[in-house]
Design a protein around this motif. Structure first.
Motif, short mmCIF file in Angstrom:
data_model
loop_
_atom_site.label_atom_id
_atom_site.label_comp_id
_atom_site.label_asym_id
_atom_site.label_seq_id
_atom_site.Cartn_x
_atom_site.Cartn_y
_atom_site.Cartn_z
N LEU A 256 -18.20 71.17 -1.59
CA LEU A 256 -19.01 72.59 -1.45
C LEU A 256 -16.89 73.38 -0.89
CD1 LEU A 256 -22.24 72.47 0.32
CD2 LEU A 256 -21.08 73.15 -1.97
N MET A 257 -16.43 73.02 0.25
CA MET A 257 -15.36 72.81 0.93
C MET A 257 -14.28 73.77 0.04
SD MET A 257 -15.85 74.21 3.89
CE MET A 257 -14.12 75.22 3.85
N LEU A 258 -13.93 72.59 -1.25
CA LEU A 258 -13.40 73.29 -2.74
C LEU A 258 -13.67 74.20 -2.98
CD1 LEU A 258 -12.59 68.81 -3.33
CD2 LEU A 258 -10.85 70.91 -1.41
N LEU A 259 -14.80 74.56 -3.09
CA LEU A 259 -14.65 75.19 -4.06
C LEU A 259 -14.32 77.08 -4.03
CD1 LEU A 259 -18.66 74.72 -4.55
CD2 LEU A 259 -17.21 74.47 -6.61
N GLY A 260 -13.17 77.24 -4.53
CA GLY A 260 -12.48 78.25 -4.04
C GLY A 260 -11.70 78.29 -2.99
N TRP A 261 -11.43 77.04 -2.83
CA TRP A 261 -9.86 76.29 -1.46
C TRP A 261 -9.51 75.49 -2.16
CZ3 TRP A 261 -10.30 73.46 2.02
CH2 TRP A 261 -8.98 72.75 3.12
N ALA A 262 -7.97 75.11 -1.94
CA ALA A 262 -7.46 73.44 -1.59
C ALA A 262 -6.59 73.26 -0.26
CB ALA A 262 -6.65 73.64 -3.19
N PRO A 263 -6.95 72.23 -0.17
CA PRO A 263 -6.02 71.78 1.17
C PRO A 263 -4.87 71.27 0.32
CG PRO A 263 -7.52 69.26 0.29
CD PRO A 263 -8.11 70.80 -0.71
N SER A 264 -4.00 71.20 1.25
CA SER A 264 -2.20 70.81 0.89
C SER A 264 -2.37 69.43 0.05
CB SER A 264 -1.38 70.70 2.87
OG SER A 264 -1.90 69.88 3.49
N GLY A 265 -0.87 69.46 -0.89
CA GLY A 265 -1.17 68.35 -1.40
C GLY A 265 -1.84 68.10 -2.83
N ASP A 266 -1.55 67.32 -3.77
CA ASP A 266 -2.06 66.50 -4.72
C ASP A 266 -3.15 65.40 -4.13
OD1 ASP A 266 -2.99 65.92 -7.03
OD2 ASP A 266 -1.50 64.97 -7.79
N ARG A 267 -4.88 66.08 -3.92
CA ARG A 267 -5.40 65.59 -3.02
C ARG A 267 -6.70 66.49 -3.00
NH1 ARG A 267 -4.76 64.33 3.52
NH2 ARG A 267 -3.41 67.92 4.14
#
Length: 451
Positions: A256-267
């Protein structure tokens, strides 16, 4: 200033995954700023509200890790009717609001346009009853400063005098929402994009009530594969449905947190403490976010495989205990094999139920295909009966040998054995399964289908 955010669901149905995302975003933001998360139940829709829906909201938040006692509330919008009435009276006294008796048909008749907004007919009639409208400015603009969307600007002349109270004096959503936020000291409003069109109106109300508007942040709408907004009438949106299918809370939260946002790095699969540390509202992408159930399922499989074995067994037990004759010790012998093969906890039942039932239910389609080589079963039974050692390696070597005498490769030879013993054509590794099932039960099942 203490940061105070709120999550304000309505108890009118199952808990929407989009709402779950907003709750998590508010929760993280409050934690990052050592602030307060307020849960407000907007319960003024008495025709649709049900107590069980409120409990469902609390249970869903518990599952997500937003546990009771760790936030302020639940507070109920219905408890603030007095503050809302006071605000309405103040706006009337200040000339910022007025009574109106117009119906929609009246407006259409006067304007000749069925799509026309309210024409201000009752603005200066001095009425003392009716619905109550807010008097918007005839000129100028209203700029909404939004952490995610910049500074969208709205022309005031295009914003009609909107209703803030019904004919019985009760506040409608626009006003009630503002008054409640003011009363609760909310400093940041983090909510779904669908509320953005209401924001200039609400900002006007904040200012008319003598208050500085909160910091706005409208997160992107969540859409399906056709890029349509997720709808409970069309899409699978209930968080409870995913929980009950065997999705892990950790996987759901991460996704759910990836819906519109992404953490640092390719992960994408990221520990929760990293998400809590790295999430920033200003980094949220305003574009619509695609809720991909297939991707969520893959996420869940990764999280399941990462569980320590004992935790995996514990997580599976709510489903396994529905199987008559379930034995934890027996399951523990195959748990590691099963853990690599399921993406949902609920799938564990179809993988291991054959170990506990007296006789498996045979999948007719699977048997129709496997039975083409069922002539091998009498020879398999005879060979298995002669075994002095009952272990996976010996069982495999024996079946390979029997298969060779019938000119069948292992894949063909084991097909009728698997269906006879497990009831299905796919599942856990066959020979490890036979080892755990035991000689007596294995031979009984083979004999039943060899007749």
């Amino acid at each position: 200033m203490t940061v105070r955010v709120r999550f304000a669901p309505s108890p009118t149905g199952m808990f929407h995954v989009g709402g779950a995302r907003s709750a998590l975003q508010n929760w993280i933001f409050a934690k990052q700023h050592h602030g307060v998360f307020v849960l407000r139940i907007e319960d003024t829709d008495t025709a649709r509200n049900r107590p069980e829906w409120t409990e469902g909201i609390l249970s869903a938040l518990d599952w997500l890790g937003i546990s009771r006692g760790s936030y302020e509330g639940p507070l109920f919008q219905s408890a603030y009717a007095g503050e809302q009435a006071k605000a309405i009276r103040g706006l009337l006294d200040d000339g910022r609001a007025y009574y109106c008796t117009c119906t929609r048909d009246d407006v259409v008749e006067r304007t000749g346009n069925k799509h026309a907004g309210y024409d201000g007919f009752c603005r200066d009639r001095g009425l003392t009853s009716g619905a109550i409208r807010f008097r918007t400015a005839d000129e100028g603009t209203t700029t909404v400063v939004d952490v995610i969307r910049g500074e969208p600007t709205f022309e005031n002349r295009l914003i009609e005098d909107f209703v803030i109270a019904r004919g019985d004096g009760s506040a409608v959503f626009l006003l009630a929402n503002v008054v409640d936020d003011i009363t609760m000291g909310i400093t940041h409003v983090i909510r779904a994009e669908e509320h953005l069109p209401n924001t200039p109106k609400q900002q006007m109300l904040w200012e008319a009530l003598g208050q500085k508007p909160p910091v706005w942040a409208h997160v992107p709408v969540v859409v399906n594969e056709k890029r349509q907004k997720l709808s409970k009438r069309r899409d699978k949106v209930a968080l409870e449905a995913y929980r009950d299918e065997g999705y892990l809370a950790a996987a759901m939260k991460n996704y759910l947190m990836l819906l519109g946002w992404a953490p640092s790095g390719d992960r994408e699969i990221v520990p929760w403490d990293v998400i809590e540390r790295e999430f920033r509202l200003e980094d949220v992408n305003p574009s619509p976010a695609f809720f991909d159930e297939k991707k969520l399922r893959a996420f869940n499989g990764e999280y399941i495989r990462a569980l320590p074995l004992e935790e995996f067994i514990d997580a599976c037990e709510p489903w396994l205990t529905t199987i008559p004759g379930y034995d934890r010790d027996v399951f523990a012998r195959v748990a590691e094999l099963a853990q690599t093969r399921i993406a949902l906890l609920s799938e564990i039942v179809s993988n291991v139920d054959f170990l506990f039932v007296d006789r498996p239910t045979i999948d007719e389609a699977a048997w129709a295909k496997a039975s083409k080589d069922a002539h091998i079963l009498p020879a398999v039974i005879e060979a298995f009966e002669r075994l002095s050692t009952w272990d996976a390696t010996t069982l495999k070597d024996t079946l390979v040998a029997v298969g060779e005498t019938h000119e069948l490769k292992l894949g063909k030879a084991q097909a009728p054995v698997r269906v006879a013993v497990t009831g299905r054509s796919i599942g856990l590794p066959l020979f490890e399964s036979l080892e755990v099932l035991g000689r007596e039960r294995t031979l009984a099942r083979l004999t039943a289908l060899a007749a």
